[in-house]
Design a protein around this motif. Structure first.
Motif, PDB file in Angstrom:
ATOM      1  N   PHE A  98      -2.091  16.653   6.277  1.00 38.64           N
ATOM      2  CA  PHE A  98      -1.444  16.427   4.980  1.00 38.64           C
ATOM      3  C   PHE A  98      -0.774  17.686   4.454  1.00 38.64           C
ATOM      4  O   PHE A  98       0.083  17.622   3.582  1.00 38.64           O
ATOM      5  N   PHE A 117     -10.821  11.055   0.287  1.00 38.00           N
ATOM      6  CA  PHE A 117     -10.131  11.886  -0.701  1.00 38.00           C
ATOM      7  C   PHE A 117     -11.076  12.262  -1.833  1.00 38.00           C
ATOM      8  O   PHE A 117     -11.869  11.440  -2.291  1.00 38.00           O
ATOM      9  N   TYR A 149      -0.610  10.336  10.014  1.00 37.92           N
ATOM     10  CA  TYR A 149      -0.950   9.055  10.654  1.00 37.92           C
ATOM     11  C   TYR A 149      -1.177   9.229  12.150  1.00 37.92           C
ATOM     12  O   TYR A 149      -1.989   8.526  12.738  1.00 37.92           O
ATOM     13  N   ILE A 200      -1.340   4.740   9.626  1.00 36.88           N
ATOM     14  CA  ILE A 200      -0.112   3.940   9.661  1.00 36.88           C
ATOM     15  C   ILE A 200       1.105   4.812   9.410  1.00 36.88           C
ATOM     16  O   ILE A 200       1.161   5.577   8.439  1.00 36.88           O
ATOM     17  N   LEU A 211     -11.373   2.707  10.306  1.00 34.82           N
ATOM     18  CA  LEU A 211     -10.449   3.249  11.302  1.00 34.82           C
ATOM     19  C   LEU A 211     -11.158   3.540  12.628  1.00 34.82           C
ATOM     20  O   LEU A 211     -10.533   3.935  13.603  1.00 34.82           O
ATOM     21  N   ARG A 255      -0.281   8.208   0.733  1.00 35.87           N
ATOM     22  CA  ARG A 255      -1.232   9.106   1.417  1.00 35.87           C
ATOM     23  C   ARG A 255      -2.410   8.327   1.982  1.00 35.87           C
ATOM     24  O   ARG A 255      -2.894   8.629   3.077  1.00 35.87           O
ATOM     25  N   VAL A 256      -2.875   7.345   1.229  1.00 37.73           N
ATOM     26  CA  VAL A 256      -3.988   6.537   1.732  1.00 37.73           C
ATOM     27  C   VAL A 256      -3.544   5.766   2.976  1.00 37.73           C
ATOM     28  O   VAL A 256      -4.293   5.627   3.940  1.00 37.73           O
ATOM     29  N   VAL A 257      -2.322   5.271   2.944  1.00 42.08           N
ATOM     30  CA  VAL A 257      -1.825   4.499   4.082  1.00 42.08           C
ATOM     31  C   VAL A 257      -1.707   5.388   5.314  1.00 42.08           C
ATOM     32  O   VAL A 257      -2.096   4.996   6.415  1.00 42.08           O
ATOM     33  N   MET A 258      -1.228   6.612   5.112  1.00 40.71           N
ATOM     34  CA  MET A 258      -1.135   7.544   6.248  1.00 40.71           C
ATOM     35  C   MET A 258      -2.519   7.879   6.772  1.00 40.71           C
ATOM     36  O   MET A 258      -2.737   7.955   7.977  1.00 40.71           O
ATOM     37  N   ALA A 259      -3.479   8.067   5.849  1.00 45.36           N
ATOM     38  CA  ALA A 259      -4.852   8.368   6.269  1.00 45.36           C
ATOM     39  C   ALA A 259      -5.436   7.189   7.043  1.00 45.36           C
ATOM     40  O   ALA A 259      -6.359   7.361   7.830  1.00 45.36           O
ATOM     41  N   GLY A 260      -4.877   6.002   6.832  1.00 47.65           N
ATOM     42  CA  GLY A 260      -5.322   4.822   7.561  1.00 47.65           C
ATOM     43  C   GLY A 260      -4.622   4.669   8.904  1.00 47.65           C
ATOM     44  O   GLY A 260      -4.715   3.614   9.532  1.00 47.65           O
ATOM     45  N   VAL A 275      -5.406  -1.940   5.498  1.00 48.56           N
ATOM     46  CA  VAL A 275      -4.495  -0.903   5.984  1.00 48.56           C
ATOM     47  C   VAL A 275      -5.020  -0.208   7.251  1.00 48.56           C
ATOM     48  O   VAL A 275      -4.361  -0.251   8.286  1.00 48.56           O
ATOM     49  N   PRO A 276      -6.235   0.385   7.221  1.00 52.84           N
ATOM     50  CA  PRO A 276      -6.710   0.979   8.477  1.00 52.84           C
ATOM     51  C   PRO A 276      -6.915  -0.055   9.586  1.00 52.84           C
ATOM     52  O   PRO A 276      -6.675   0.254  10.754  1.00 52.84           O
ATOM     53  N   GLY A 281       0.826  -1.200   0.000  1.00 51.13           N
ATOM     54  CA  GLY A 281       0.000   0.000   0.000  1.00 51.13           C
ATOM     55  C   GLY A 281       0.862   1.252   0.000  1.00 51.13           C
ATOM     56  O   GLY A 281       0.565   2.222  -0.697  1.00 51.13           O
ATOM     57  N   PHE A 301      -6.394   1.074  -3.643  1.00 57.97           N
ATOM     58  CA  PHE A 301      -5.342   0.190  -4.143  1.00 57.97           C
ATOM     59  C   PHE A 301      -5.955  -0.639  -5.260  1.00 57.97           C
ATOM     60  O   PHE A 301      -6.655  -1.622  -5.016  1.00 57.97           O
TER      61      PHE A 301
END
Ligand code: ADP
Ligand code: MG
Lengths: 337, 252
Positions: free
Chosen positions: B55, B87, B76, A221, B165, A214-219, B104-105, A208, B93
């Motif tokens: 961000f 977004f 994070y 992580i 999340l 960015r998606v991973v950070m938003a998750g 991931v979350p 990921g 993915f």
């Protein structure tokens, strides 16, 4: 006027229904065989090759192929987090010198130097690379390219760790067989271990990060922590390869940081097909023997080697492994349109 | 809605070179509130969301989340505190099966803290979540590669990713853009339900009619400045807001 009959090739997936990578519906023992064959074949081949080659020159080439396969696997693992390394020589050199240093100065036996080099080398490389893990793309690659050259230079100018002469008469392997089978087993473990790890949740997170950090950070992580872990794992494999080579040569010198240990594994991974680990292994087992076979050509060797590399990439840009995999999972038939 | 302030924004400013994308914005958000964030294109909605979620780093100002200053913290870290965002441009993915997008979350320290399960268990949680959001468990949809799904499904997949999340504050950036009417109609009640269950929501949206059905309060942005803040009817009645929307289409 007679209408021209036109034909078209149709690709059909061989029918094993898979809902996801983990759920298979196995209908028969034929299906079992279909799944097992590609997994068993490389293991059998890897274990038989050294036996066939014996202790000859080509037996040594098998050992080198394993070393480069480990480096290529280590490259591919980093690439799967989106870290494009141009410095497998850093991992290799760090492991080589940690093993050589402990063996030479402290007289540690091989049973200790190799694990120490694997962990110590990985730790050193991770500490060196973590500060630049926030750099994107080519900037990170540049740092990995420069670090091993810097180390080679430091050893030479400061005359530390044996300086230009290197560290000599280190403990050898009791025999060729032990060395080559340790290397073979390591390749099998790392190859299947990485393939498994990358499909587990931890691996999904790593992939990921490569696809969209960015998606991973938003998750929630911490991507830098996971990149650091990937570097550690990858560096451990590279350092282990370095430690093996050090004891095999009974010598470690600046050449352990040489560009060869960066370029050849990279070429192996790319020609074999990156992102699958199997490709990196296959590529190394093609390129290393090839480069040895071309040795007889003297000066022309590198030129011819380069041509073969370019040709391989032009014909199969996806990599040899991905091509084979596709052919294995699909069959073609010609249909009338 | 309780009186507890979950998010406090004070004089928040972001400049990109010469452009002031967010200009001296201040507001409080109470626990359980449903806030609509509207304004013409380029008025700074996405930038404001990026600032809150870490961000983008602010040029000036302060963001406080539940008594804790989060200004300039990593995305994070902020996500793990319970602020989840979608977004505007779909980001999924593409090569993974839809339900694997939620791993991931689910793998984050925040969800692990709640006892988020092990390998395999996470798959089940992901499929349950998608089922709730209209990816029928018994169809092949949750198992399909995300890249092969229609746009509307990807938008909802992004919403599912946010919900996975277990957020306390959900921030949606034009979730409905590009969705078919029927999909909007199906998704709206789900979001409403999350809000009723106590989730605080900020929703940047261009589809005003739909937004006003759920949002009890709107903030209107124009050229980075807050030009109105209040119940939808009241805010839209303001002369400045009418002017800002002049020439652009006002729905509802
Ligand atoms: N990364 C950036 N670099 C430079 N300018 C930006 C950046 N992001 C946004 N902007 C500018 O900031 C302003 C607000 O944009 P944005 O927050 O995307 O508005 P909205 O989401 O309301 O359409 C626009 O003028 C845009 O061009
Ligand atoms: Mg926007």
């Amino acid at each position: 006027m007679e209408e021209a009959v036109r034909y078209r090739r149709e690709r059909i997936d061989r029918g094993i229904k898979a809902r996801s990578d983990t759920i298979y519906t196995l209908a028969s023992s034929r299906d079992m065989l279909y799944l097992l064959f590609p997994r068993v074949l490389p293991i059998v081949a890897l274990f038989c090759l050294p036996l066939l080659m014996g202790g000859s020159y080509w037996g040594k080439v098998i050992f080198y192929s394993c070393i480069f396969a480990l480096l290529a696997l280590s490259w591919d693992f980093m690439a799967s987090v989106g870290l494009v390394s141009l410095g497998q020589a850093l991992f290799f050199g760090a492991g080589s010198y940690v093993a050589g240093g402990f063996n030479h100065y402290l007289k540690w036996p091989m049973l200790l130097t190799i694990p120490a080099a694997t962990l110590g080398g990985a730790l050193i490389c991770t500490i060196l690379l973590v500060p630049v893990v926030r750099l994107r793309g080519v900037y990170f690659s540049m740092v990995t390219l420069i670090l091993p050259l810097l180390f080679a230079h430091l050893i030479e100018t400061l005359e530390i760790l044996g300086g230009t002469h290197g560290l000599l008469s280190l403990t050898p392997f009791p025999n060729h067989w032990l060395a080559v089978y340790i290397a073979v087993i390591a390749v099998v473990i790392v190859l299947f271990g990485f393939r498994r790890l990358i499909n587990e949740d931890f691996g999904l997170v790593l992939r990921g990060i490569k696809d969209d950090d960015r998606v991973v950070m938003a998750g929630g992580i911490n991507i830098y922590w996971y990149k650091a872990q990937a570097i550690f794992i990858s560096a451990a494999v590279g350092s282990f390869a370095g430690a093996l080579m050090t004891h095999y040569y009974q010598f470690v010198g600046r050449s352990a940081f040489a560009l060869d240990y960066t370029i050849l594994p990279l070429a192996g991974a790319v020609v074999g097909g990156p992102g699958s680990f199997a490709g990196a292994t296959l590529g190394s087992f093609i390129l290393v023997p090839l480069s040895e076979a071309l040795r007889a050509l003297g000066g022309l060797r590198m030129a011819l080697y380069g041509i073969i590399l370019i040709a391989a990439l032009a014909v199969l840009p996806e990599g040899i492994f991905h091509y084979i995999e596709r052919k294995y999972h699909q069959f073609e038939r010609v249909v009338k349109i | 809605m309780s009186d507890e302030i979950i998010l406090k924004i004070e004089n928040l400013t972001k400049r990109f070179g010469g452009v002031t994308a967010v200009d001296q914005i201040s507001f409080d958000l109470r626990q359980g509130e449903f806030l609509g964030l509207i304004g013409p294109n380029g008025s700074g909605k996405t930038t404001l969301i990026n600032l809150i979620t870490g961000f983008v780093k602010p040029t000036a100002g302060k963001i406080t989340y539940r008594d804790q200053e989060i200004t300039g913290k990593a995305p994070y870290t902020i996500a793990c505190l319970g602020i989840s965002r979608s977004f505007q441009m779909v980001r999924t993915f593409h090569k993974l099966p839809a339900f694997k997008n939620l791993i991931v979350p689910l793998y984050s320290p925040r969800v692990k803290k709640f006892g988020g399960g092990k390998y395999g268990e996470r798959d089940d949680i992901a499929i349950d979540l998608l089922d709730d959001l209209g990816f029928e468990r018994d169809s092949f949809v949750p198992y399909k590669v995300a890249g092969s799904l229609p746009h509307g499904y990807l938008k909802r997949l992004d919403l599912a990713r946010c919900i996975a999340l277990r957020p306390d504050l959900l921030i949606l950036d034009e979730l409905f853009s590009g969705m078919a009417m029927s999909e909007v109609a199906a998704t709206l009640p789900m979001i409403e339900k999350f809000n009723r269950e106590g989730l605080t929501i900020i929703m940047a949206e261009h589809r005003l009619k739909e937004l006003f059905r759920v949002a009890s309060r709107v903030i209107v942005l124009n050229f980075g400045q807050k030009i109105a803040d209040g119940p939808p009817k009241e805010a839209m009645g303001k002369e400045e807001v009418q002017k800002a929307y002049l020439g652009t289409e006002v729905e509802g």
